[in-house]
Design a protein around this motif. Structure first.
Motif, mmCIF file in Angstrom:
data_model
loop_
_atom_site.group_PDB
_atom_site.id
_atom_site.type_symbol
_atom_site.label_atom_id
_atom_site.label_comp_id
_atom_site.label_asym_id
_atom_site.label_seq_id
_atom_site.Cartn_x
_atom_site.Cartn_y
_atom_site.Cartn_z
ATOM 1 N N VAL A 162 -130.213 -42.103 -13.057
ATOM 2 C CA VAL A 162 -131.516 -42.387 -13.674
ATOM 3 C C VAL A 162 -131.557 -42.036 -15.161
ATOM 4 O O VAL A 162 -131.917 -42.882 -15.990
ATOM 5 C CB VAL A 162 -132.645 -41.695 -12.893
ATOM 6 N N PRO A 163 -131.208 -40.800 -15.569
ATOM 7 C CA PRO A 163 -131.219 -40.523 -17.013
ATOM 8 C C PRO A 163 -130.186 -41.336 -17.788
ATOM 9 O O PRO A 163 -130.425 -41.729 -18.936
ATOM 10 C CB PRO A 163 -130.915 -39.023 -17.092
ATOM 11 N N ALA A 164 -129.024 -41.610 -17.159
ATOM 12 C CA ALA A 164 -128.007 -42.416 -17.834
ATOM 13 C C ALA A 164 -128.535 -43.823 -18.095
ATOM 14 O O ALA A 164 -128.218 -44.432 -19.134
ATOM 15 C CB ALA A 164 -126.736 -42.472 -16.997
ATOM 16 N N ASN A 165 -129.342 -44.352 -17.175
ATOM 17 C CA ASN A 165 -129.928 -45.671 -17.381
ATOM 18 C C ASN A 165 -130.877 -45.668 -18.582
ATOM 19 O O ASN A 165 -130.938 -46.629 -19.345
ATOM 20 C CB ASN A 165 -130.672 -46.110 -16.114
ATOM 21 N N THR A 166 -131.610 -44.564 -18.740
ATOM 22 C CA THR A 166 -132.537 -44.444 -19.871
ATOM 23 C C THR A 166 -131.782 -44.341 -21.197
ATOM 24 O O THR A 166 -132.172 -44.948 -22.197
ATOM 25 C CB THR A 166 -133.430 -43.204 -19.692
ATOM 26 N N TRP A 167 -130.695 -43.586 -21.186
ATOM 27 C CA TRP A 167 -129.957 -43.314 -22.421
ATOM 28 C C TRP A 167 -128.948 -44.407 -22.778
ATOM 29 O O TRP A 167 -128.778 -44.738 -23.947
ATOM 30 C CB TRP A 167 -129.228 -41.975 -22.316
ATOM 31 N N PHE A 168 -128.267 -44.937 -21.760
ATOM 32 C CA PHE A 168 -127.140 -45.833 -22.030
ATOM 33 C C PHE A 168 -127.307 -47.237 -21.452
ATOM 34 O O PHE A 168 -126.407 -48.065 -21.609
ATOM 35 C CB PHE A 168 -125.840 -45.220 -21.487
ATOM 36 N N GLY A 169 -128.400 -47.484 -20.752
ATOM 37 C CA GLY A 169 -128.587 -48.783 -20.143
ATOM 38 C C GLY A 169 -127.965 -48.857 -18.762
ATOM 39 O O GLY A 169 -127.297 -47.922 -18.305
ATOM 40 N N LEU A 170 -128.145 -50.001 -18.109
ATOM 41 C CA LEU A 170 -127.716 -50.146 -16.715
ATOM 42 C C LEU A 170 -126.207 -50.003 -16.558
ATOM 43 O O LEU A 170 -125.735 -49.314 -15.656
ATOM 44 C CB LEU A 170 -128.174 -51.501 -16.173
ATOM 45 N N ARG A 171 -125.436 -50.645 -17.427
ATOM 46 C CA ARG A 171 -123.984 -50.569 -17.290
ATOM 47 C C ARG A 171 -123.496 -49.125 -17.444
ATOM 48 O O ARG A 171 -122.628 -48.667 -16.689
ATOM 49 C CB ARG A 171 -123.299 -51.478 -18.307
ATOM 50 N N GLY A 172 -124.046 -48.420 -18.412
ATOM 51 C CA GLY A 172 -123.665 -47.025 -18.599
ATOM 52 C C GLY A 172 -124.045 -46.174 -17.403
ATOM 53 O O GLY A 172 -123.302 -45.264 -17.013
#
Length: 217
Positions: free
Chosen positions: A40-50
Motif C-alpha cells: 500500500v505505501p509503495a503504491n503511494t510512493w512509487f506507483g503500481l509497478r513499484g
C-alpha cells in the motif's frame, strides 16, 4: 494419578497448535501481512509497478529468511505464489485494489465449502482437525462431537463471510488503504479466535460424550 481433564486440555492445546502449524504458525500468519503492509505505501510512493515489485520482493525475502532459519518453508512458498497471483491481477486490472481481489473471492469460496460441509454432515473443521492429528473419522459417530464440529465450522464460515462482505464493499468503493487494514485486522487475529472457539467447542463436546458413556456403563 493423571487428571483426565488436564490430560484432555493438554491434548486439545496440542491439536490447536498443530492446526495453527498447518497454517504456518502465528509467525507465518504475521509474515503473510508483511507484503500487504509494503504494497500500500509503495503504491503511494512509487506507483503500481513499484508496489508490485516491493510486495514480491518482501515475499521472496520472507522465503529466504525461513530457508536461512531452516524453518518449514511450505507456508512461505504458498505465500509467495499467493502474492504473485495477487500482483498479477493488480497488474492486469491496472489498479492497486486489484491486488486484493483474489483474496476476496477466496473468502467467498471458503465460506461456501464450509457451509456445504455442514449440510452434508461432514463439517470441514472436524475433517481437518482430526486429519492433521491422525484421529480418523470416529468422531462422526458421537452426536455431541459432530454438533460441536458443526458449530466450529459455522464459526469459521461466519469469519470468512464477514471478511468477504467487508472487503468486497471496500473494494467496490475503491478504499484501498482501508481494504489493506481490513485484510490485516480480519486476518490472523480472527483466525486465532476461531481456533480458540474450535478448541472450546470440541472440549465441551468430548466431556459431554464422556458423561454419557459413564452414565451408560
Amino acid at each position: 494419578m493423571t487428571d483426565p481433564d488436564a490430560a484432555r486440555d493438554a491434548a486439545d492445546e496440542r491439536k490447536a497448535g498443530t492446526l495453527l502449524e498447518q497454517m504456518g504458525g502465528v509467525a507465518g500468519l504475521i509474515y503473510s501481512t508483511l507484503p500487504i503492509l509494503v504494497f500500500v505505501p509503495a503504491n503511494t510512493w512509487f506507483g503500481l509497478r513499484g508496489a508490485i515489485i516491493a510486495a514480491l520482493a518482501t515475499a521472496a525475502a520472507i522465503l529466504a529468511y525461513r530457508l536461512y532459519r531452516r524453518e518449514d518453508v511450505t507456508p512461505a512458498i504458498s505465500g509467495f505464489f499467493g502474492v504473485a497471483i495477487c500482483a498479477f491481477i493488480a497488474n492486469r486490472t491496472g489498479d492497486a485494489k486489484g491486488y486484493f481481489l483474489f483474496g476476496i473471492w477466496t473468502m467467498l469460496v471458503y465460506s461456501a465449502l464450509l457451509i456445504v460441509s455442514i449440510i452434508v454432515r461432514w463439517p470441514l473443521i472436524g475433517v481437518l482437525w482430526n486429519a492433521v492429528n491422525g484421529a480418523g473419522t470416529a468422531w462422526r459417530r458421537h452426536r455431541p462431537t459432530l454438533i460441536a464440529y458443526d458449530l466450529a465450522t459455522a464459526v469459521w464460515a461466519v469469519v470468512f463471510i464477514a471478511r468477504y462482505l467487508v472487503q468486497h464493499h471496500l473494494y467496490d468503493t475503491g478504499r484501498t488503504g482501508l481494504l489493506a487494514g481490513a485484510r490485516i485486522g480480519m486476518g490472523w487475529p480472527l483466525t486465532i479466535l476461531a481456533v480458540v472457539a474450535t478448541v472450546l467447542l470440541v472440549r465441551r463436546a468430548e466431556r459431554v460424550e464422556d458423561e454419557i458413556e459413564s452414565a451408560d456403563s
